[in-house]
Design a protein around this motif. Structure first.
Motif, PDB file in Angstrom:
ATOM      1  N   THR A1217       0.486  -1.152   0.456  1.00 51.74           N
ATOM      2  CA  THR A1217       0.040   0.131  -0.011  1.00 51.74           C
ATOM      3  C   THR A1217       1.339   1.181   0.311  1.00 51.74           C
ATOM      4  O   THR A1217       2.512   0.911  -0.060  1.00 51.74           O
ATOM      5  N   ALA A1218      -0.117   2.385  -0.022  1.00 53.45           N
ATOM      6  CA  ALA A1218       0.532   3.382  -0.465  1.00 53.45           C
ATOM      7  C   ALA A1218      -0.125   4.463   0.641  1.00 53.45           C
ATOM      8  O   ALA A1218      -0.992   4.008   0.744  1.00 53.45           O
ATOM      9  N   PHE A1219       0.740   5.218   0.822  1.00 56.71           N
ATOM     10  CA  PHE A1219       0.076   6.788   2.748  1.00 56.71           C
ATOM     11  C   PHE A1219       0.047   8.257   1.029  1.00 56.71           C
ATOM     12  O   PHE A1219       1.831   8.239   2.094  1.00 56.71           O
ATOM     13  N   GLY A1220      -0.315   8.715   1.192  1.00 57.16           N
ATOM     14  CA  GLY A1220      -0.435  10.091   1.694  1.00 57.16           C
ATOM     15  C   GLY A1220      -1.347  10.855   2.229  1.00 57.16           C
ATOM     16  O   GLY A1220      -2.474   9.855   2.717  1.00 57.16           O
ATOM     17  N   SER A1221      -1.148  12.511   2.059  1.00 55.25           N
ATOM     18  CA  SER A1221      -2.253  12.803   3.225  1.00 55.25           C
ATOM     19  C   SER A1221      -2.767  13.979   2.408  1.00 55.25           C
ATOM     20  O   SER A1221      -2.031  14.762   1.588  1.00 55.25           O
ATOM     21  N   ARG A1222      -3.933  15.300   2.489  1.00 58.38           N
ATOM     22  CA  ARG A1222      -3.755  16.725   2.424  1.00 58.38           C
ATOM     23  C   ARG A1222      -2.460  17.023   2.518  1.00 58.38           C
ATOM     24  O   ARG A1222      -1.780  17.849   2.031  1.00 58.38           O
ATOM     25  N   VAL A1223      -1.482  17.011   3.842  1.00 54.90           N
ATOM     26  CA  VAL A1223      -0.752  17.957   3.646  1.00 54.90           C
ATOM     27  C   VAL A1223       0.612  17.581   2.203  1.00 54.90           C
ATOM     28  O   VAL A1223       1.188  18.094   2.176  1.00 54.90           O
TER      29      VAL A1223
END
Length: 1478
Positions: A1217-1223
């Motif tokens: 999996t990958a992970f990102g966020s708004r910032v």
């Protein structure tokens, strides 16, 4: 300790056993102590005037109840019912629709008031029901759109001050009103808990609650065993029971042995002793000699044989029983099986198996009635061994020759017969009775009841077991008694038939149960001239039950004028193991009646006998069951633990030593030892003698004059918080609450279920077909109050089921064990349910008090140690420097990179778009993309008249047009904003979001396709938004071939490249600004991690509108030069294997997808791997399959995907999996090198305290978490305490902070809240490293150093994401993640398709989608409550059952829980059922 007893007759509650049918005239019975008690208790509650929230029920669900008159709907309310509308759409439409944000504000600007005002006042749908509050509170009628809905209830303990009426909520919003009522019920001071809280520290073991010092304790001396009178020796008693039959058959052949009645109560036939003898001999001969071929012997003496005879045929049974005794085979009487699904059928199979039964005797009529298979063979019943069926009618029996005589030895210790017995757990076991015990028991009964030869007995009981067998089949033959058998069916049709038989035959002994007394009393007005003066004994078989007192008294009141003498009523106590324990001997006329004991319920619950003096509401009146049987010895021992003798004022289990008792559980030596070979011990634990006693399963005590009192049975014992309650007592209380309107024929079951380390009481009753919702709810709330007042115990659950649906025993009683099993399996299908976990769950862990955080600026930092732990931080590998100036120029701005590629490698294909058939729809080479971008840039400057730096909205379906228009904007110097287009079938729900983003971004122009332009200008769209106020719309399908005068180049790389708008899971619309520098750093980071270069090919099945999905779809190929095969996720709905077959066909090594795509494949084609394999689908080429997400990795889904498609060659190491966020759109991604993602198991209890404790796989309360991929090059991660902003050690859960060149520059905030931006994007640690600027992701996680090595040979630091900080639920001072509770809920019942949780005013609300039929809806309420209490130590406040597809899910497959909360509070869900747990 002296007991105070009252003499004389006291009329107590007219309450009936479970198997009883209540007639409406119940209330006519004379004054009734228990009913008065209950009324007094309820009156006390009424003064408090508490309105309870009635559950909300969708009208269509239950046809059973009559329609309730209600206020007509208010026609003024405007909007459509959105919930109903949403449900009609396709999955695709749902995905489109559900990206709808709730507010324009940036995160953490919302005050609680703002969303309350927004969600409720902004809703034009007013409440959809007229609800009436119970308890005479005045009627609150709320009218609104939709059907009339009537309401029911489930509520939660909350810490902190009660929530005031929230400002801005109109009082007429139904849900809010109900929740307010719910909160009011919870505000009441709870009774002090029965036991101390246990501390929920890190230990797995729950502390034992401290006993209350005021608990009453036994104070008497140790009990002395009680002896019955000696068993007299009578000269003419036979040496064996069969010998008596020989004697009467020969000498008194004409004397009647048995009269059977037909269904109307008239005599059907009479069997004489001569006939009984001759037929029994014929049967014995046939059994031993005529069953096998060529007269081979099939049965040997000692073999077990099942007797299967209906209750209406005592004669056939009598012959079969004695035939078996004469043949010396062992009869095992069982009930006639009616269907394959009989309650407890497999348990009867267990009995037959443990007794090794292979032959069943039955009558011809019974055999014809048994269920058959199509071949005509008898059905194989569930769990039964294979049986050979033998018909015992006379015409099929062979008469023996003159010289054949049955062998009749003197009675010995071999088993004579086996009587079945069902345990509390539902197991059916066989109690073996030896020949000598059978004979001795008959002698003891003859002596105790003073039976005389030739007298007449009426038997209303089941003749196959217990008293009916012992008196009506065995003792009667020993004494040549004429038995008149009254079957159960006659009692239903003619309840007075047994009384008439007593009158007609001048009967001396009648054998009945309380229900027979009650029915006869109800019907006695029809019969004036009956006389019961001949009765010498009226034996009440269930006289040991607490509610028998009132039945006996009421019967005496009515029939005393018909000659019934008070002293002939003889209650007795029996059990299958000990047989007859005690029986009251018939008294001498004129002597005073035996005493009654009036005991304190409170004392009883602690196992202590105390005379009730204070509160007459909680008293129990019990009558004695006479003295111990002749020849027996009795003790009272503690029911739990070693059999220690009780004290004189202590309740215990009765144990018996007698020759006339059961010998063993046949075939079960282990269980036998604990029951039949008990040696009582004294207080020091020393045995009191050698002789073994038998446990009777009866709980009681010895009163004055050695009279025995029974107060309950072991199997009806409910142990709640260390106190004992008797199921029968609770039934009595429930029946005293005006059951006539609500309960069907008095059918009530009480049992306990173990939830969260204690037993919880459940009451299930059958509801009358004509009972109204209001009456039922009223009845349920009153039962709660009555039981609370009288028994001082909280009910966990009260359920009403439709009449005649509870599993029945053969005589029509309720099968308690099966009912409990149905309840636990979710198969009870209640029509009304009320749960009150708040009252009865008193052993919850103490709420956590937040401790001040230990690490402060004063901590001296030595290297990387914080408070004795390593600082939780991790770093991706170095991005490295680019030496070549030319490359720096090429890669500084993406617009220049595209121009450079168009010059140096014009025909290299960057993009290939596929349709649902897997065919190439369009492609784009470097030069084609460049030229299309130029055309769009020219159009923007000419038609759109936009200026440099203006925002332009791109409204395109997933494809190459979107990419071209993005670069067109860059060429023109505009800032592109990609927006998901509205769904044509659902404009009303999806168009407002588009409009909102256009407004928020202050777009100067919109680029779109002709097709979408038509939709935007359609009438349907005009109904939702006003198109005239929109900015210029340009369709880019047929633009003229123009080039822009110049291609814009930004002056600095810090300028904004594009805006990324997304709806977060909390329903917040947030736009972030991404600079040119961030774009190139991000693309470079991905290129390094995934080793992307121009000869590579990747496949993307993602939505291209925001986050990492947009970056991979539109940006990465232009930067790295690899070819991207684009698969729009919507195409998968018409062709599920599209994505996987593309991977196989193009031999793709790297692919990117979303969770929704993975779920579609898993659910849709996971079972078809064989077919796909045959078509040549092969996934062995796939090296990495990365799921793009902004959430905790869904381990269960990725693992099931890997397992299902392993057969197609998919490597188990490929999926990550990958992970990102708004910032920061990309923080982690697995990439091609480096160690495999690691999985750890963490302790959930520690996690709630923000601590990380690793445990072994399979440990209780363990949660598996998968690493979210490797940290990208150039990214630094640190775990920070969100409150103090100090760095944390690596055993803590904290907020993930990021330092990276590709972080977003800030929010594109409509309100321009600068402080907010600074807070989220440029934050410094409060101590440690005060210079670095960090971005706050808003996600909780932790870093663990693993044993694996990374590329540089160092130990690898893994980042684990646990959940979004905005979504966490703070309950009882602990931090919960919704997904963990939802995982538990989804496991609770097979019909739960999906679930979501949120909190409202400290109440936990669980919404579950029901995939089964609507009759399962109410089954979910207790199961959901149980599982959340058991696994998360939380009480659910509200359970909402909705249709599938109601829980909103955004395009990334994430649940929009705040939307759901707003819809619930604004009453827009159209739920099937809402239960408020009280």
């Amino acid at each position: 300790v002296k007991l105070k007893f009252i003499r004389g007759v006291i009329s107590s509650s007219c309450l009936l056993p479970l198997s009883l049918s209540l007639s409406p005239s119940l209330s006519l019975v004379a004054s009734d102590i228990h009913t008065e008690t209950v009324q007094a208790a309820l009156a006390k509650h009424k003064e408090e005037k508490m309105a309870l929230p009635m559950p909300t029920k969708r009208r269509s669900t239950y046809v059973q109840s009559p329609v309730i008159n209600c206020t007509p709907p208010d026609s003024s309310s405007g909007s459509e019912n959105e919930g109903a509308l949403l449900r009609q759409l396709s999955v695709g439409a749902d995905l489109e629709a559900l990206d709808t944000p709730s507010l324009l504000q940036p995160p953490s600007l919302q005050s609680p008031d703002s969303w309350i005002n927004h969600s409720v006042q902004g809703s034009s749908t007013s409440s959809s029901a007229s609800s009436t509050l119970s308890h005479g509170e005045g009627k609150l009628c709320v009218s609104g759109q939709g059907e009339c809905v009537c309401v029911y209830v489930c509520v939660t303990v909350f810490v902190g001050p009660p929530f005031p009426h929230p400002p801005g909520i109109p009082v007429n919003s139904r849900v809010s009103t109900k929740i307010q009522q719910l909160l009011n019920t919870l505000k009441r001071p709870k009774r002090p808990p029965l036991s101390e809280f246990f501390m929920d520290d890190q230990e797995e073991i729950v502390e034992v609650p401290q006993p209350d010092p005021n608990t009453p304790r036994p104070e008497g001396r140790q009990i002395i065993p009680v002896k019955g009178e000696p068993l007299g020796v009578v000269s003419n008693w036979p040496p064996a029971l069969q010998a008596a039959l020989v004697r009467w058959g020969a000498t008194q052949g004409k004397s009647p042995a048995l009269t059977a009645l037909d269904i109307t109560g008239k005599p059907l036939y009479t069997l004489t002793y001569g006939k009984l003898w001759s037929r029994s001999v014929k049967l014995a001969y046939t059994l031993l000699n005529k069953l096998g071929p060529k007269n081979e012997q099939v049965l040997k003496p000692g073999d077990r044989v099942a007797l299967v005879y209906p209750n209406s045929d005592p004669g056939m049974f009598l012959v079969a029983f004695y035939g078996c005794l004469l043949a010396e085979v062992i009869p095992v009487p069982i009930e006639v099986p009616l269907s394959r699904k009989d309650a407890g059928s497999s348990q009867v199979g267990f009995l037959l198996g443990s007794c090794s039964v292979s032959l069943a005797l039955t009558s011809e009529i019974c055999l014809k009635g048994l269920p058959k298979m199509p071949t005509g063979e008898i059905l194989q019943f569930k769990g039964w061994p294979r049986l050979k069926w033998v018909v015992t009618d006379s015409k099929y029996l062979t008469k023996p020759g003159k010289d054949w005589q049955p062998h009749i030895p003197a009675a010995n210790t071999d088993p004579a017969y086996i009587e079945y017995k069902a345990s509390k757990e539902g197991t059916v076991m066989g109690v073996a009775v030896s020949k000598v015990a059978m004979l001795t028991h008959c002698q003891a009964l003859t002596q105790a009841c003073n039976y005389c030869e030739g007298e007449t007995l009426v038997n209303v009981l089941d003749f196959k077991k217990d008293m009916g067998l012992w008196h009506g089949v065995l003792t009667s033959v020993m004494n040549r008694i004429h038995t008149i058998s009254v079957p159960y069916a006659v009692m239903k049709a003619c309840p007075l038939s047994w009384v008439q038989r007593v009158h007609i035959h001048k009967v001396r002994v009648a054998l009945v149960k309380c229900r027979d007394l009650h029915w006869a009393m109800m019907a006695h007005r029809e019969q004036r001239d009956t006389s019961l003066a001949s009765l010498h004994m009226l034996i009440v078989a269930d006289g040991a039950n607490p509610w028998s007192v009132s039945s006996c008294d009421a019967f005496l009141n009515v029939f005393q004028i018909h000659g019934l003498k008070p002293e002939v009523i003889c209650p007795c106590a029996t059990s299958p193991e000990a047989m007859t324990v005690a029986i009251r001997r018939p008294g001498v006329p004129g002597t005073p009646l035996p005493a009654r004991a009036i005991l304190s319920m409170g004392g009883l619950s602690h196992g202590v006998i105390r005379v009730n003096e204070e509160d007459k509401n909680s008293a129990l009146t019990v009558q004695d069951v006479g003295h111990v049987m002749p020849g027996a010895l009795m003790c009272i021992v503690k029911p739990e633990g070693p059999p220690q003798l009780c004290k004189t004022d202590e309740i215990g289990e009765i144990v018996m030593n007698s020759r006339a008792g059961g010998n063993m559980y046949y075939g079960l030596p282990g269980v036998t030892k604990n029951t039949f070979e008990v040696i009582p011990v004294n207080t020091l634990g020393a045995p009191i003698g050698e002789i073994p006693f038998v446990r009777s399963g009866l709980l009681g005590f010895v009163g004055p004059g050695s009279l025995i009192f029974v107060v309950g049975k072991n199997e009806g014992l409910l142990m709640v918080s260390g106190r004992r309650h008797n199921a029968d007592d609770l039934v009595a209380t429930a029946l005293a609450v005006e059951p006539v309107k609500t309960v069907y024929r008095g059918r009530i079951a009480v049992f306990s279920v173990t939830v969260f380390y204690d037993e919880r009481i459940v009451i299930v009753a059958e509801q009358r077909p004509d009972a109204s919702e209001e009456d039922s709810f009223q009845w349920m709330s009153r039962v709660l109050q009555a039981i609370d007042s009288i028994h001082q115990v909280g009910l966990y659950c009260l359920a009403l089921v439709p009449a005649n649906t509870l599993p029945k025993t053969h005589l029509g009683g309720i099968h308690i064990f099966e009912t409990k099993q149905h309840f636990l399996d979710g198969n009870l299908h209640p029509c009304n349910i009320l749960m009150c976990p708040h009252t009865c769950v008193t052993n919850l862990p103490k709420p956590r008090q937040k401790q001040p955080v230990g690490v402060g600026p004063a901590s001296i930092m030595v290297g990387n140690l914080v408070a004795g732990k390593r600082i939780a931080q991790a770093v991706g590998r170095d991005l490295g420097m680019i030496e070549d100036q030319d490359l720096i120029r090429k890669h500084q701005f993406l617009s220049e990179a595209l121009q450079w590629r168009a010059q140096t490698d014009p025909d290299h294909c960057l993009y290939v778009l596929l349709n649902a058939k897997g065919l190439v729809v369009s492609t784009a080479t470097c030069v084609q993309l460049h030229k299309r971008a130029e055309k769009i840039a020219a159009a923007l400057t000419e038609k759109g008249s936009v200026n440099t730096g203006n925002n332009v909205v791109l409204l395109y379906p997933p494809g190459i047009d979107l990419i071209a228009s993005f670069y067109g904007c860059l060429y023109a110097g505009c800032v592109p904003v990609t927006v998901r287009p509205p769904h044509p079938q659902n404009l009303a729900a999806t168009l407002p979001t588009v409009r909102m983003i256009i407004d928020v971004s202050k777009a100067a122009c919109i680029l779109t396709t002709q097709n979408l332009m038509r939709i935007l200008r359609s009438k349907e769209a005009a109904a939702t938004v006003n198109i005239k106020t929109w900015p210029t719309i340009i369709d880019t399908d047929d633009l003229p071939r123009r080039r822009p005068p110049m291609i814009y180049k930004p002056p600095t790389a810090e300028m904004i490249a594009y805006l990324d708008f997304s709806v977060s899971t909390t329903g917040m619309l947030t736009g972030v600004k991404i600079s040119h520098a961030a774009v190139s750093a991000l693309c470079r980071s991905i290129k390094l991690q995934c080793e992307l270069y121009s000869s590579r090919q990747i496949a993307i099945c993602l939505d291209p509108y925001c986050g990492l999905g947009f970056v991979l779809w539109c940006l990465a190929s232009v930067y790295s030069g690899h070819q991207s095969i684009l698969i729009p996720p919507l195409e998968l709905e018409s062709c599920l294997p599209l994505w996987l077959s593309t991977l196989s066909q193009y031999r793709i090594r790297d692919t990117f997808c979303s969770y929704s795509v993975m779920e579609l494949c898993t659910k849709g084609i996971g079972t078809q791997t064989e077919i796909l394999k045959a078509r040549g689908l092969n996934l062995s080429c796939v090296r990495s399959c990365v799921v793009i997400a902004e959430e905790r990795p869904r381990l269960a889904l990725t693992m099931s995907f890997s397992k299902l498609f392993k057969d197609l060659g998919l490597s188990p190491r490929a999926v990550s999996t990958a992970f990102g966020s708004r910032v920061n759109l990309a923080i982690c991604m697995q990439g091609t090198t480096g160690p495999d993602p690691s999985t750890v198991y963490v302790d959930m209890k520690s996690l709630r305290h923000d601590r990380v404790r690793l445990v072994e796989r399979g440990a209780p309360q363990s949660l598996p978490l998968m690493e979210s991929g490797k940290i990208l090059p150039g990214v630094r991660v640190i775990i920070v305490n969100p409150e103090t902003r100090g760095p944390l050690g690596d055993s803590h859960l904290g907020e993930i902070w990021i330092n990276s060149p590709h972080s977003a520059s800030g929010y594109y905030a409509i309100y321009g809240e600068e402080s907010l931006q600074a807070d989220h994007f440029n934050t410094k640690l409060s101590f440690g490293d005060p210079t670095t600027l960090w971005a706050r992701t808003g996600y909780l996680g932790f870093v663990k150093r693993t044993e694996l090595l990374d590329a540089a040979g160092d130990r690898h630091d893994a980042l684990f994401v646990v959940g979004s900080l905005d979504e966490t639920l703070e309950l009882r001072g602990l931090r919960y993640h919704p997904i963990d509770i939802e995982t538990s809920v989804s496991r609770a019942h097979r019909s739960i398709a999906e679930s979501a949780v949120f909190t409202w005013t400290n109440l936990l609300v669980v919404v579950a989608e029901l995939s089964g039929s609507e009759q399962d809806a109410l089954d979910l309420v207790p199961l959901v409550t149980n599982v959340v209490l058991e696994e998360h130590h939380l009480i659910v406040g509200v359970v909402v059952i909705v249709d599938p597809g109601v829980i909103p899910i955004n395009s990334r497959g994430e649940k929009q829980r705040m939307h759901l909360r707003d819809s619930f509070l604004a009453d827009q869900l159209d739920p099937i059922y809402v239960a408020y747990n009280m």
